[in-house]
Design a protein around this motif. Structure first.
Motif, short mmCIF file in Angstrom:
data_model
loop_
_atom_site.label_atom_id
_atom_site.label_comp_id
_atom_site.label_asym_id
_atom_site.label_seq_id
_atom_site.Cartn_x
_atom_site.Cartn_y
_atom_site.Cartn_z
N ARG A 31 0.78 -1.24 0.00
CA ARG A 31 0.00 0.00 0.00
C ARG A 31 0.81 1.29 0.00
O ARG A 31 0.24 2.36 0.04
N GLN A 98 3.26 -11.22 8.86
CA GLN A 98 2.29 -11.38 7.78
C GLN A 98 3.02 -11.66 6.47
O GLN A 98 2.41 -11.85 5.44
N HIS A 116 0.61 -15.79 7.09
CA HIS A 116 0.14 -15.93 5.71
C HIS A 116 0.95 -16.95 4.92
O HIS A 116 0.95 -16.94 3.70
N SER A 186 0.30 -1.79 7.65
CA SER A 186 -0.78 -0.80 7.64
C SER A 186 -1.91 -1.23 8.57
O SER A 186 -2.85 -0.48 8.79
N ASP A 210 4.28 5.24 7.82
CA ASP A 210 3.04 6.03 7.77
C ASP A 210 2.20 5.78 9.03
O ASP A 210 2.36 4.74 9.68
P1 NAD Z 1 0.94 -2.95 3.67
O1 NAD Z 1 1.59 -2.82 2.33
O2 NAD Z 1 -0.52 -2.82 3.77
O3 NAD Z 1 1.58 -1.85 4.62
C1 NAD Z 1 2.95 -1.69 4.74
C2 NAD Z 1 3.21 -0.60 5.77
O4 NAD Z 1 4.61 -0.59 6.01
C3 NAD Z 1 2.79 0.79 5.31
O5 NAD Z 1 2.01 1.37 6.34
C4 NAD Z 1 4.12 1.53 5.15
O6 NAD Z 1 4.05 2.86 5.60
C5 NAD Z 1 5.05 0.76 6.04
N1 NAD Z 1 6.43 0.71 5.60
C6 NAD Z 1 6.93 0.48 4.35
N2 NAD Z 1 8.28 0.42 4.39
C7 NAD Z 1 8.64 0.64 5.69
C8 NAD Z 1 9.88 0.69 6.37
N3 NAD Z 1 11.05 0.54 5.74
N4 NAD Z 1 9.87 0.91 7.71
C9 NAD Z 1 8.69 1.08 8.37
N5 NAD Z 1 7.49 1.04 7.78
C10 NAD Z 1 7.47 0.82 6.45
O7 NAD Z 1 1.47 -4.30 4.29
P2 NAD Z 1 0.79 -5.29 5.34
O8 NAD Z 1 0.11 -4.54 6.42
O9 NAD Z 1 1.83 -6.27 5.70
O10 NAD Z 1 -0.36 -6.03 4.50
C11 NAD Z 1 -0.13 -6.49 3.18
C12 NAD Z 1 -0.33 -7.99 3.00
O11 NAD Z 1 0.43 -8.46 1.87
C13 NAD Z 1 0.20 -8.80 4.12
O12 NAD Z 1 -0.51 -9.98 4.19
C14 NAD Z 1 1.64 -9.07 3.69
O13 NAD Z 1 2.19 -10.19 4.24
C15 NAD Z 1 1.50 -9.30 2.21
N6 NAD Z 1 2.76 -8.89 1.52
C16 NAD Z 1 3.91 -9.56 1.86
C17 NAD Z 1 5.12 -9.20 1.31
C18 NAD Z 1 6.36 -9.94 1.76
O14 NAD Z 1 6.28 -11.13 2.11
N7 NAD Z 1 7.52 -9.28 1.82
C19 NAD Z 1 5.20 -8.16 0.39
C20 NAD Z 1 3.99 -7.50 0.02
C21 NAD Z 1 2.78 -7.88 0.63
#
Ligand code: NAD
Length: 235
Positions: A31, A98, A116, A186, A210
């Motif tokens: 996001r 997650q 997940h 988020s 954020d």
């Molecule tokens: P999200 O994308 O909804 O939110 C990510 C949050 O992290 C945002 O609020 C952003 O401001 C913050 N952020 C980004 N980079 C940052 C940093 N360096 N330091 C601190 N904050 C930072 O992610 P979510 O809440 O995890 O939900 C998304 C879903 O998709 C989850 O189920 C997640 O596991 C999955 N997902 C996983 C991966 C992965 O395995 N790496 C990648 C993308 C999405």
């Protein structure tokens, strides 16, 4: 009180993280400005990562999945490494994540609840045979087992339930914690985001770039990069 002082005082820390924990390893979150939801696809990522889409458009699912969800070359960043160090020193009980990228384990964390699932586990839907992430990355079209069954990643797709044992372990860890650090999420994906409500310990800390819906309830809120912030902690 500073984050360092809270960590010094705590011995049952639990870390609850999301996609933002891995952005400093080069994996986009969902996001943020440069997240997957803002990138252009014909079908939104939350549709492509749904169970319905997996079963109805398996080849398209795998095209997106191989390109965006299998960052096998990504390496743990300072956040993953510091958490592994805190666990090794006996201060951290568990990581609840997650994420599906396996970077906590790559950094050395042992007690990780992957709400997940993980891209590192894949099974044939017919006979149950295991396939590695590398096999999926190398496959083309729809990866199939020798028995003819379709291989499915052990990741929880939208519309699928979370694993019961993983939920139990994560909730047990969070409810036993004396400090909960919530970071890089988020807090919009349920039921995972609701798990932080089980925390009854002393210090609730949020580290996120954020603002989140949890900010007003925390003892300490740090708006910044989780890797940069945790790298400054002395264990
Ligand atoms: P999200 O994308 O909804 O939110 C990510 C949050 O992290 C945002 O609020 C952003 O401001 C913050 N952020 C980004 N980079 C940052 C940093 N360096 N330091 C601190 N904050 C930072 O992610 P979510 O809440 O995890 O939900 C998304 C879903 O998709 C989850 O189920 C997640 O596991 C999955 N997902 C996983 C991966 C992965 O395995 N790496 C990648 C993308 C999405």
């Amino acid at each position: 009180m500073t984050l360092q002082e809270m960590i010094n005082e705590s011995n049952r820390i639990v870390f609850f993280g999301g996609a933002g924990v891995s952005t400093e390893s080069g994996i986009p979150d969902f996001r943020s400005e440069d997240g997957l939801y803002r990138q252009k696809y014909d079908v939104p990522p939350e549709v492509m990562l749904s169970a319905d889409y997996f079963f109805s458009h398996t080849e398209n699912f795998y095209r997106f999945y191989r390109e965006k969800m299998l960052p096998l070359e990504a390496q743990p960043n300072a956040a993953h490494k510091k958490l592994a160090e805190l666990e090794e020193k006996g201060k951290l009980l568990a990581v609840v994540t997650q994420n599906i990228d396996g970077l906590h384990q790559k950094a050395g964390s042992k007690n990780v609840f992957e709400l997940h699932g993980s891209v590192y586990r894949n099974h044939c839907r017919r006979c149950g045979k295991f396939f590695s992430a590398e096999q999926i990355a190398k496959s083309t079209g729809v990866p199939r087992c020798e028995c003819g069954g379709i291989v499915k990643p052990d990741v929880v797709l939208y519309g699928e339930p979370l694993d019961g044992d993983t939920i139990d372990g994560a909730i047990r860890a969070i409810s036993h914690a004396d400090m909960l650090i919530v970071a890089g999420t988020s807090l919009t994906v349920y039921p995972a985001a609701g798990f932080v409500q089980c925390f009854e310990g002393k210090y609730l800390v949020l580290i996120n770039r954020d603002p989140t819906p949890l900010d007003s309830r925390c003892d300490l809120v740090l708006h910044g990069k989780v890797g940069e912030i945790l790298s400054q902690i002395q264990v």
